[in-house]
Enzyme design. Structure first.
Site, short mmCIF file in Angstrom:
data_model
loop_
_atom_site.label_atom_id
_atom_site.label_comp_id
_atom_site.label_asym_id
_atom_site.label_seq_id
_atom_site.Cartn_x
_atom_site.Cartn_y
_atom_site.Cartn_z
N ASP C 36 16.49 77.08 -48.67
CA ASP C 36 16.86 78.46 -48.98
C ASP C 36 16.37 79.41 -47.88
OD1 ASP C 36 18.15 77.90 -51.30
OD2 ASP C 36 16.88 79.09 -52.60
N ASP C 294 49.92 106.32 -24.46
CA ASP C 294 49.58 105.01 -25.02
C ASP C 294 49.54 105.09 -26.53
OD1 ASP C 294 48.98 103.20 -22.81
OD2 ASP C 294 47.48 104.69 -22.29
N GLY C 429 48.42 92.46 -29.37
CA GLY C 429 49.47 91.98 -30.24
C GLY C 429 50.83 92.22 -29.58
N MET C 430 50.98 93.43 -29.05
CA MET C 430 52.23 93.79 -28.39
C MET C 430 52.50 92.85 -27.22
SD MET C 430 54.87 95.61 -28.31
CE MET C 430 54.42 96.61 -29.74
#
Lengths: 467, 508, 508, 467
Positions: C36, C294, C429-430
């Site tokens: 633990d 942008d 992503g683009m």
């Protein structure tokens, strides 16, 4: 800005030509995608190459179907043999890619050193066995989108002169009608042909993304008009037949040279219409083509009204607002006409080059639109001077400036709302269906700045003497 | 002619314009056709400049071509002089217009008579110089111009400042992380008790240039911009120059010690050892990271490094010396700096590659099968294709190289940023590998190499099955090493036994 | 019982230990079985601590289970007291050992008699409190203990400092970017002319606690750690508290204005408006970014936000208000803070989700098809699976949330870092999308959604072909919108005409 | 540190047990991967769940084949019915994953609240129709790797008692021999069987990655020994047959409970051998098995020598250096024996639990190795006290400390070279072939710190009174 002045006549002016726009070689970025079996070779300097690499937004990640033939000191000083050099590069391209056509894009440099591309091409074409098309997309004579004009004008010469006789071949050639009839049985196709009215063959010119090609072809089909082909086609091997007397119509305002070539060299008949941009322009374009073929257009009223209804949410964002075109991609007149129809006031239409003959119908529609909308006639400023334009913008305070990339950020920093003109070049904006897309782009900066309005960040530069 | 898909260095006029527009109140006139003026777009879009780029094109069109451009160029210079009141107007052609071989020097002379501003023709051969060489030359040219002008006017400042002072030379617009590097260098100089006399060209007025000689020394952190100027200042005024790039903990310390030597020689009583120690051990986290368990697992991993001379050399040394990573090869596209580069990385990598052929670089990466790549945006895309994690360490610049958050490469905070870059490159790569092993991503595909000849050797079914159990990210290596082992021993079929023997013998 | 694959909040004892070990010279004794005690591993490995974690386990084993642990706990306390000479020893059980219901309070009392250190039992219900609640409670408990002790000894410092001063409350170890946030807050207070009286718990000595009341006000930037303490100090001493998280340009300004109100009420003559304006417009780059081109292209893009209450609320407000991004839903796993969270994000998102079920969150992300996700490490992995770019904005902590380079989320440099995070999430992503469109990556696959019921509608061949021309990253949306349009109109087959009609009507 | 002292006898000591190690439930991280048709359900608290999520290095990215049954207040206070709750969760698991077996991992909490997992399992197994195996991998009784021991001991009870009669079934069951004979014709297999010497069936126990299983199986095959099966197998449905009198041998030092179960409950004969770790251990392990079957081992001298030769580059990095094991994964004795053979001096072997009977052969080999290498006999410190160990480390200054994760960074910051013990748990380290991998890991910190040595960054903490 509310202007209640009476509309006068269109005012054409010309300035110093000291304006920013992209180099006409830009056109390879969309043409190589459009013509899937092509390879574009830009013959120029490091300056041209670095432009392609940086300005197109996407870098040349892998090896696309275009490249530079980079001229080195030996080429410039003519120590090297142009033919041998080009042969070496084109053999490499043939080996690596085996395209159906290599398009040589001449640049300012090939003009200056007087490289005889038109002379070299046939010899190398014969030696290599691959068609070589040459286009002088140079910045000495042309601006930005006119690069497409030079390529299409050169390709017009390569369109077959006679329709093939055998049905099979025809099927193969006419890719568009194949698409339209895809999956139908032979009988259906015959039936389907009967949907068309009887009219002389019509070929459309201008490079559009495939979905837009399909869309416009369908719009004409609704009127019983059959599109025999498009210049350019998806593949170089599918260039449309152009017989003497065929009708041709352009979809882009920057294709005057292609139009002239089709008329003078291919003896086609040009249908001079406004361009199919916006519901109003699309309707006028269809109507004009119908009228040439003596066809009564069907349901265009409803169609146009329906489109306007669908985009009302956008239109109400710009109605009563003013817009200033600094001039960049030669789409300015059509865009202005559409935006005036939306209820905007146009303060100035900057445009790199104004062919009043090729754009005659569009200019007439612009004038008509101004009258109907009770909007002041804008000045059309050919070869503008950006410095002078900025002074006018500071004075007139337009709600929106449509401008090239060099000015957008500085204008925004001074609290002036802008939209890049380049985006319209790449957007799908033709026809009824895409009207929404134009407005999505036009309203975006307005919506954005409306969003930010309350934050009080209007001016993001330190106080300066605005000279 | 050269078949080119990608360029690492921009054309010469970009270098000239970067220097000209870095200065305050300097305007550039570009003698060029429409479309050659994309420098303005780059500056506005990539570095999100709020101000208009002070570059005006004197357009070369068909008309100019047939009649010459003299009146137009002169008119444009005098017009901008009247409109913008710049201190200096720099005239430059581009590759294209330089072929016209017009007498631009003469235009400049004529315009000078009328303009209030100084007018200068950038003295660069556009076919022999690339961006970096042109920038270096233009800076030196402007500095020399104002030094000579001041000398003539009798207002040159050559007396040294009372307290130690420095000129930071080579900070410019549209350069790789330069704005943050500059902030970090100013902070570092402040901590060392050194006054910053001038920073050029970024943000400097040309009038400051006549005071350059009063600084105790010049600091030129980049090979690509500054050396010609510092050489000139050394020759003219005997000014010492610190040209050690303070990137990485070791080189930063070496840079500071060099400064100490110069200051001591100049009569200042400084000892920076305690400062270096405190920064190295307790303020920067880089030395501690190097010793930490995270970094232990990077020991011996293979990397390749490629970029401009300054960054590729510095990163190579950091990887090898500070992190124990194995640099298989280090390369640069700065061909004129080959000698310097080889000397810098000697002993820190297995091989040196000097080339600006991106195809060759891509092939070499694929063949090296490194665990990580440190390169330019182009190499990042090669890495994407090959599924190898990549950290970007060098121009050509890209909008991502203008982060809004503080990300210097130089100085002590730079050491932290570089550690993050290196560590994340390896560990995010590791994460993907772990995902593959643990099957967390159901859509994940195995890694296939772009360039890799298929084997002439047969693998029997058991061996093939065993090979497939090897995690994808080392499978290529195991396969090649095993095949090499078999080939060396004349075996044509790979069995389980051959596989184990190869592993036992060569660690395949 | 709950079937659980992933937890957003750690168990209570982790919260207690985070607070205890943040203090200097405080030792914690954990009454727990072997295994633990992984807190020590987390602290050492995740935050790369150079020092041993001052937590010792008093091991609960079979032996203890049968005979009770009293002697062992007391022995361990007194042993550590002798070995480490801590100022305070905090005893805590874990979920496991708390079930034993031993009289730990009594052990503490007994150990107190012998130990030189103060000894305290963390007063936390291990089944009702999560990590955050336990941390908040433990900090308050320790503060109260020392306030009361000082009051008893008569050395409590209640007189206000001459100059404006602040206690920064809630900075702790193993928390999300806290170390950098703290640096930024200290810098900000310095710029505002406010003395930092104390920072707790990180790096504080317990002896400082008796001087807390002398500060003019408390600053508690995080909902998850601090409020109980500031409430206590408000109740005891009427100390005002600024609980506005200075994240983003707008909220940072609001936080500073609140401070101004408090200082003005306290008699200081301050006006921070010029400072706010200068920072907002010229020092921070965030406001400029919001207005730049942008960011224009981010307008109206869809995002989802999920994390702890503080970060999820702040990021939602930044996305919506400062960047014009459309937040489809915002959520938090901090269920006890539901009311606060709903109020904070009201009007800034379409929907609020309060849940700590990672499966539900994953499903909701898949169904929302956002352009970007801002969430925890878990959402980053959901994003990887769905091919949606993700920025990590919140704990649970992960080694990547201990960057070596400076990356605060708070204050003006924080605004820059947050902009980078948001911008890179969307643009990287683009980039992938562009690669797909431009075919740069030959190995790139189309995006498939993890969760998406197949359609009941037929697409004819032309329409199917047309759909396939739509770029992968919007194809799902076009498909669903077109199908919805067709279904609403009772059409069972989708033709080209239906597609165009749908686009014209609803922008599908 | 050079020690020239005469080797004495091994010295066994025991401290307070105040040491850090991982919870035995860790074993699910490797066992769920090993047994491909399994699902592991850890029945415990948030504390257990957060451990699995954080400490395993990899987060639970998607949904692996293990999960928590998180006990909530109602479970602890017995307001909820354990059987109903477990049934609900297991039904969900059956529905989502349909595993061949569900392994219930009991934790400290289930011990403390005395949840009768062994009683509940058969009833639910019957109701659900999926085997449920229960293992008490709790931290009250066990440390780290012993979790595997509890699972394997429980699984031993599920191994079939009789070999199936039909040849087909046997083929199916014996996955290993299938792999070995993959692709051969029936005749070949028969021939191949004859490669084996005649000996009683042998089953090996211990979870190893598949490539290592294949490797060790092949090593024994070289001696003509056929491995009848492994516990665990790749699939629960392929558990090996265990008839009374079968021989069994362990590959891991922490499996004493499994060994006992196999002997007492399944009446198997245990081959007590050193463990196949390092070339020396692997050789001894093979020799011992051979000797039990009265087989004369072939070529082991050469084999071992060849391996040593191959790893000499690594060995020379550690020869003469000292190492200190703080104790973590119960692999310590085998590791120490191997490293002494490499020429290292072992200062202390900390170990959580020392079963002198099960490890008897290994201990004997350790003693023998010390004598042969003229190395001092290390102290074996069971249940060590980390605080005391640190004092000894400061005093003895070992060249390398092998330690759990909690101490590695602080020791490095104090200039003491460390290696995580956990990595050995996950590495492929068994057999001749993998000896290189052990040394790659052991030498890595030494190589790294050798690299950094010249930088003078030995001490990365401020001066402190080392108490």
């Amino acid at each position: 800005m509310t202007v209640a002045a009476e509309p006068q006549a269109l005012n054409f002016e010309c300035e110093t030509g000291n304006y920013h726009t992209f180099c006409p070689i830009s056109c390879v970025a969309w043409l190589y995608q459009k013509i899937e079996d092509s390879f574009f070779l830009v013959i120029g300097t490091k300056t041209c190459g670095y432009f392609l690499q940086n300005a197109m937004g996407v870098m040349i990640f892998a090896e696309p179907r275009y490249a530079m033939a980079e001229l080195e000191e030996g080429d410039i000083s003519a120590q090297l043999n142009d033919y041998e050099e080009l042969r070496r590069l084109c053999e490499q391209i043939k080996k690596d890619r085996n395209p159906s056509v290599i398009v040589w894009i001449g640049t300012c440099t090939t003009e200056i050193i007087k490289m005889d591309l038109e002379g070299l091409a046939p010899r190398l074409e014969a030696e290599l066995g691959i068609p070589i098309v040459t286009a002088r997309a140079n910045g000495l004579d042309y601006a930005f989108t006119q690069g497409e004009d030079t390529v299409l004008a050169a390709m017009a010469a390569r369109c077959p002169e006679k329709a093939p006789v055998a049905q099979e071949e025809k099927d193969e050639r006419n890719a568009i009608s194949k698409l339209m009839n895809f999956g139908r049985k032979k009988e259906d196709v015959t039936v389907s042909d009967s949907e068309y009215k009887d009219h002389p063959p019509l070929v459309l010119f201008g490079s559009l993304p495939d979905p837009v090609v399909t869309n416009l072809t369908l719009e004409l089909k609704k009127q019983g008009i059959k599109v025999s082909g498009w210049l350019p086609a998806k593949r170089f091997t599918e260039l449309p037949v152009l017989e003497e007397g065929y009708y041709v119509a352009g979809v882009n305002p920057f294709l005057s040279r292609t139009a002239t070539t089709l008329m003078r060299r291919r003896k086609c008949k040009l249908i001079g219409a406004p361009f199919p941009i916006g519901p109003d322009g699309t309707r006028a374009w269809i109507e004009k083509i119908c009228s040439v073929f003596n066809i009564e257009p069907q349901g265009l009223d409803e169609r146009e009204a329906q489109i306007w209804e669908g985009v009302e949410e956008y239109v109400k964002l710009i109605r009563g607002k003013s817009v200033f075109f600094m001039g960049d991609n030669l789409l300015e007149v059509s865009m202005a006409r559409f935006l005036i129809r939306c209820g905007m006031t146009v303060q100035e239409i900057g445009i790199p080059y104004m062919d009043k003959r090729y754009q005659a119908a569009e200019l007439a529609l612009l004038e008509k639109t101004c009258r109907e909308m009770n909007s002041p006639m804008p000045t059309i400023m050919e070869k503008p001077d950006n410095y002078n334009q900025l002074q006018r913008i500071y004075a007139q305070k337009p709600d929106l400036v449509i401008t090239g990339m060099a000015h957008a950020n500085p204008l925004e920093a001074r609290g002036i709302t802008t939209k890049w003109s380049v985006e319209f070049t790449f957007a799908q904006m033709h026809g009824f269906t895409n009207s929404r897309d134009i407005l999505e782009l036009v309203t975006r900066p307005l919506r954005r700045n409306e969003n930010l309005k309350d934050l009080g960040w209007e001016k993001l530069v330190r106080d300066e003497a605005i000279v | 002619m050269k078949l080119a898909y990608w360029m690492y260095a921009a054309p010469a006029h970009i270098g000239t314009l970067r220097v000209a527009t870095s200065f305050k109140n300097v305007h550039a006139i570009m003698h060029a056709p429409i479309g050659d003026d994309y420098f303005n777009v780059m500056r506005s879009m990539l570095s999100r400049e709020r101000d208009f780029t002070p570059v005006t094109t004197s357009v070369v069109d068909r008309h100019v071509l047939s009649r010459g451009s003299q009146e137009k160029v002169v008119d444009n210079i005098t017009r901008k002089d009247a409109e913008e009141h710049p201190d200096l107007i720099v005239l430059t052609p581009t590759c294209t217009s330089s072929i016209l071989q017009e007498d631009l020097a003469n235009f400049v002379q004529r315009a000078s008579l009328e303009a209030k501003a100084d007018v200068l023709l950038a003295d660069v051969n556009h076919y022999r110089f690339n961006e970096m060489q042109a920038a270096d030359r233009t800076l030196q040219q402007i500095v020399q111009f104002y030094i000579e002008k001041a000398r003539k006017k009798g207002n040159l400042v050559t007396e040294k400042t009372a307290q130690p002072s420095v000129n930071i030379i080579g900070i410019s617009t549209l350069a790789f992380h330069n704005n943050h590097d500059c902030t970090e260098l100013k902070k570092l100089m402040g901590e060392l008790g050194i006054t910053v006399n001038a920073i050029i060209p970024e943000g400097a007025n040309v009038d400051e240039l006549r005071s350059l000689p009063q600084a105790w020394f010049n600091l030129a952190p980049y090979r690509e911009l500054g050396p010609m100027t510092t050489d000139y200042l050394a020759a003219e005024f005997g000014m010492p120059c610190v040209d050690i790039t303070p990137m990485g903990v070791v080189e930063t310390a070496r840079c500071i010690r060099k400064i100490q030597t110069i200051l001591t020689a100049g009569g200042a009583d400084v000892n920076y050892e305690d400062f270096i120690n405190e920064q190295t051990i307790h303020v920067s986290q880089a030395a501690w990271f190097s010793r930490s368990i995270d970094c232990q697992n990077l020991t011996g991993k293979k990397a390749v490094v490629y970029g401009d001379a300054t960054h590729a050399a510095a990163i190579t040394k950091i990887l090898t010396r500070e992190m124990g990573i194995h640099v298989v090869w280090a390369g640069t596209f700065c061909k004129p700096d080959e000698e310097w580069f080889r000397k810098e990385v000697e002993g820190y990598c297995d091989e040196v590659i000097i080339s600006d052929d991106h195809g060759l670089i891509g092939d070499r990466i694929a063949n090296s099968e490194p665990s990580a790549i440190f390169g330019t945006q182009m190499e990042r895309h090669v890495g994407k294709r090959l599924n190898i994690p990549t950290g970007v360490i060098s121009a050509p610049i890209h909008v991502q190289n203008f982060p809004i958050g503080y990300k210097p490469f130089l100085g002590y905070e730079g050491t932290n940023q570089v550690v993050d870059l290196i560590y994340n490159s390896f560990t995010l790569g590791m994460e993907d590998h772990l995902l593959e092993i643990f099957g967390g991503h159901d859509t994940k595909e195995v890694i296939t190499k772009g360039i890799s000849a298929d084997s002439d050797l047969g693998w029997n079914k058991e061996a093939q099955a065993e090979l497939n159990k090897v995690p994808g990210f080392v499978r290529g290596k195991v396969k090649r090493n095993t095949e090499k082992f078999a080939r060396d021993r004349g075996q044509t079929t790979i069995t389980l036994e051959v596989m184990y023997a190869a592993k036992e013998a060569v660690g395949a």
